[in-house]
Design an enzyme around this catalytic site. Sequence first.
Site, PDB file in Angstrom:
ATOM      1  N   LEU A 105       0.867  -1.180   0.000  1.00  0.00           N
ATOM      2  CA  LEU A 105       0.000   0.000   0.000  1.00  0.00           C
ATOM      3  C   LEU A 105       0.901   1.226   0.000  1.00  0.00           C
ATOM      4  CD1 LEU A 105      -2.987  -0.294   2.538  1.00  0.00           C
ATOM      5  CD2 LEU A 105      -3.100  -0.051   0.075  1.00  0.00           C
ATOM      6  N   ASP A 106       0.643   2.176  -0.895  1.00  0.00           N
ATOM      7  CA  ASP A 106       1.425   3.411  -0.908  1.00  0.00           C
ATOM      8  C   ASP A 106       1.347   4.093   0.456  1.00  0.00           C
ATOM      9  OD1 ASP A 106       2.086   3.024  -3.548  1.00  0.00           O
ATOM     10  OD2 ASP A 106       0.533   4.348  -4.337  1.00  0.00           O
ATOM     11  N   PRO A 107       2.391   4.811   0.850  1.00  0.00           N
ATOM     12  CA  PRO A 107       2.395   5.468   2.168  1.00  0.00           C
ATOM     13  C   PRO A 107       1.180   6.347   2.430  1.00  0.00           C
ATOM     14  CG  PRO A 107       4.586   5.548   1.221  1.00  0.00           C
ATOM     15  CD  PRO A 107       3.680   4.976   0.159  1.00  0.00           C
ATOM     16  N   VAL A 151      -1.818   5.968   1.267  1.00  0.00           N
ATOM     17  CA  VAL A 151      -3.067   5.204   1.241  1.00  0.00           C
ATOM     18  C   VAL A 151      -3.296   4.568   2.613  1.00  0.00           C
ATOM     19  CG1 VAL A 151      -4.335   3.320   0.147  1.00  0.00           C
ATOM     20  CG2 VAL A 151      -2.755   4.728  -1.207  1.00  0.00           C
TER      21      VAL A 151
END
Length: 307
Positions: A40-42, A44
């Site tokens: 998961l992107d930071p 998100v």
Amino acid sequence: METKDGFLVINKDKGCTSHDCVKQIRKLLNTKKVGHTGTLDPEVIGTLPIAIGNATRFIQYLPQGKTYIGEIKLGIRTSTDDIQGEIISQKSWPKISYKQLDQYFNRFRGIIKQIPPKVSSVHVNGERAYKKSFRNEIFELAPREVKIDELILMNWDQINGIIEIKIKCSAGTYIRSIARDIGETLNSAGCLLQLKRISACGFDEQNSIKISDIEKEKGKKNSKNFIIPTISALSHISTFVLSNEEQINFWQTGREIKVDINYFRESKSFDYKKPIKVIDNKQTLLGIGFLNKEQSNINPKLVLNAK
């Protein structure tokens, strides 16, 4: 909390990387065998399943679908395809109705091709794309096929150019690319404003916990156990029960198990190409196998407690 094999469903906070979460879990549970089921992107937030112990070996057998709720900002194109990136261009957005916007979404439903963001973990000539992007290198990414099972228009703020969506998609789908491409389809521009993952790999946010919840339980005599057993995470997979010690011994020594093929033919939904979870009479997970229908065997693919 007693450490055992299984899955923790973490509700990830903004600013924390998936690897940060893994490191914290390793420290809290005092175990090295920990891995997440997909980055998961930071920026998100939301559902991040994390495998503990032998559960790390079963990640590939989890359901691969994921569901998100997010907001798209029209009129802005950025270097990262989200609002955190450098603004590349700005453009007005069309004044269209809710119904018209939903019709545009038809282009993004079903199997589609998308180009990943330049700032992504896709490999380019043996290196992650984001590393090349950070060095300002010029490179192209090839379109990739993904599946959008569901794309729902939740809200359309025409004045501010903000679209709220719910999207159910296959693994490997970049929602930032969806935001960018929706903007282009509308003859405007678009970037992802914010995103929350509400389900992943068969786990949803109702079963998620904060890492702080684990911290609070650490050291307690009767602490809560938040770990979901691996066998529960594989409920979508067909089951075969080894009924005696001879079969279990065969399995644990890597030998095929003779089966009555009619056992599986009775199930209309059974797919011979899909994995089978193998258990004993006590519902203990023994591993994963695949059916060889020509020889009426289950061939071991993953064996726990192999001899």
